[in-house]
Design a protein around this motif. Structure first.
Motif, mmCIF file in Angstrom:
data_model
loop_
_atom_site.group_PDB
_atom_site.id
_atom_site.type_symbol
_atom_site.label_atom_id
_atom_site.label_comp_id
_atom_site.label_asym_id
_atom_site.label_seq_id
_atom_site.Cartn_x
_atom_site.Cartn_y
_atom_site.Cartn_z
ATOM 1 N N GLU A 198 41.851 40.030 39.930
ATOM 2 C CA GLU A 198 43.198 39.535 40.204
ATOM 3 C C GLU A 198 43.311 38.036 39.959
ATOM 4 O O GLU A 198 44.424 37.515 39.811
ATOM 5 C CB GLU A 198 43.589 39.839 41.656
ATOM 6 C CG GLU A 198 43.834 41.324 41.932
ATOM 7 C CD GLU A 198 44.052 41.601 43.405
ATOM 8 O OE1 GLU A 198 44.027 40.636 44.215
ATOM 9 O OE2 GLU A 198 44.241 42.780 43.750
ATOM 10 N N ARG A 199 42.168 37.342 39.919
ATOM 11 C CA ARG A 199 42.182 35.882 39.698
ATOM 12 C C ARG A 199 41.945 35.511 38.243
ATOM 13 O O ARG A 199 41.811 34.333 37.910
ATOM 14 C CB ARG A 199 41.111 35.212 40.566
ATOM 15 C CG ARG A 199 41.574 34.896 41.984
ATOM 16 C CD ARG A 199 41.680 36.114 42.831
ATOM 17 N NE ARG A 199 42.199 35.813 44.179
ATOM 18 C CZ ARG A 199 42.530 36.766 45.051
ATOM 19 N NH1 ARG A 199 42.389 38.048 44.721
ATOM 20 N NH2 ARG A 199 43.000 36.438 46.229
ATOM 21 N N THR A 218 42.925 32.041 36.236
ATOM 22 C CA THR A 218 43.100 30.890 37.119
ATOM 23 C C THR A 218 42.513 29.651 36.454
ATOM 24 O O THR A 218 41.349 29.657 36.051
ATOM 25 C CB THR A 218 42.410 31.128 38.469
ATOM 26 O OG1 THR A 218 42.940 32.308 39.066
ATOM 27 C CG2 THR A 218 42.625 29.948 39.402
ATOM 28 N N CYS A 231 38.292 39.734 42.316
ATOM 29 C CA CYS A 231 38.004 38.765 41.257
ATOM 30 C C CYS A 231 38.890 38.988 40.034
ATOM 31 O O CYS A 231 39.365 38.026 39.412
ATOM 32 C CB CYS A 231 36.531 38.844 40.875
ATOM 33 S SG CYS A 231 35.412 38.171 42.135
ATOM 34 N N LEU A 261 34.631 31.549 44.036
ATOM 35 C CA LEU A 261 35.420 32.768 43.843
ATOM 36 C C LEU A 261 34.636 33.994 44.284
ATOM 37 O O LEU A 261 35.175 34.878 44.958
ATOM 38 C CB LEU A 261 35.828 32.897 42.377
ATOM 39 C CG LEU A 261 36.569 34.182 42.001
ATOM 40 C CD1 LEU A 261 37.844 34.339 42.826
ATOM 41 C CD2 LEU A 261 36.885 34.197 40.513
#
Length: 267
Positions: A148-149, A152, A146, A196
């Motif tokens: 890493e996102r 977004t 998560c 997600l």
């Protein structure tokens, strides 16, 4: 300023007022039904925190999913722990968030994927869903997935899909109604937060609400559901997540006869 930046700025100017309107609270704040302080003390990384929303967009999600739970967030750790993972938390610190504050990762309309202190939900009705027997290693993978996102952006289609629900049914041509919003299909995930989180658990092959079928040998085979079909209520309904509750009167429920009620008439 290049053309791409100009288009991005124009889109923001056009959509920001709509996002603000959709996020406006439409129901009054009620009395929370959980002990917020105790809940914060017992959070574990990779816990899923469900929120009973009160905004216009929450009303849409409630009507389609037939559940009070309209938002899901993932607990990452304290602000200090999240910073130690290399995430940028300076904005939160400038806002006065303390290092020992529990931090959630959320995907929200108009905000995209971002970090929030759990204190923003201090007065809301919350439910804590804990993945049973999830290993520490897999919990770390879920959290890292998560993180890493972060950043977004949200999809502009989210806004148009939501706005269609504020027109009387039949006013718009049927072909204009998004297939993501057919009642009973649970396909709200493009607009809400649970996609997600579902993808993060799928990355370690942890089940939420899988479909079961018989294999050729007669054994049970798990089929992973598309993460876009997972809604906040699915974490509440999943047999693989424990529901952790912290009522106001704590563990002393045996003294229920001493609770103060507005009706003092003896039965």
């Amino acid at each position: 300023m290049n053309t791409a930046d100009q288009i991005k700025r124009l889109r923001h100017r056009l959509t920001a007022p709509v996002v603000k309107w959709l996020g406006k609270e439409s129901r009054p704040l009620g009395m929370p039904r959980n002990d917020f302080a105790r809940l914060c003390e017992h959070l574990v990384p990779a816990d899923v925190v469900l929120v009973e929303g009160r905004s216009r967009v929450s009303g849409v999600i409630q009507s389609v999913t037939l559940s009070a739970w309209t938002h899901a967030a993932l607990y990452l750790g304290t602000l200090e722990e999240v910073a130690a993972r290399g995430s940028d938390v300076e904005a939160l610190r400038r806002d006065g968030v303390a290092d020992n504050t529990p931090i959630l990762l959320e995907a929200e309309l108009g905000e995209g994927v971002h970090l929030s202190p759990i204190t923003r939900y201090r007065h809301e009705h919350l439910r804590l869903c804990r993945p049973r027997e999830l290993t520490a290693e897999d919990a770390e993978t879920v959290v890292a997935f998560c993180l890493e996102r972060l950043g977004t952006p949200y999809n502009l289609r989210q806004i148009t899909d939501l706005l269609r629900f504020f027109f009387p049914y039949g006013l718009l041509p049927r072909r204009w109604r998004s297939t993501l919003f057919e009642v009973g299909h649970g396909e709200m995930a493009r607009t809400i937060c649970s996609t997600l989180i579902a993808r993060a658990f799928a990355s370690v092959r942890y089940p939420i609400l899988p479909t079961l079928h018989r294999g050729s040998d007669g054994g049970v085979v798990f089929h992973r559901r598309n993460a876009r079909l997972i809604t906040p209520r699915d974490f509440d309904h999943s047999p693989y997540f424990d529901i952790i509750k912290y009522p106001f009167f704590g563990d002393d429920v045996a003294r229920y006869r001493e609770l103060r009620w507005d009706d003092e008439t003896a039965p």
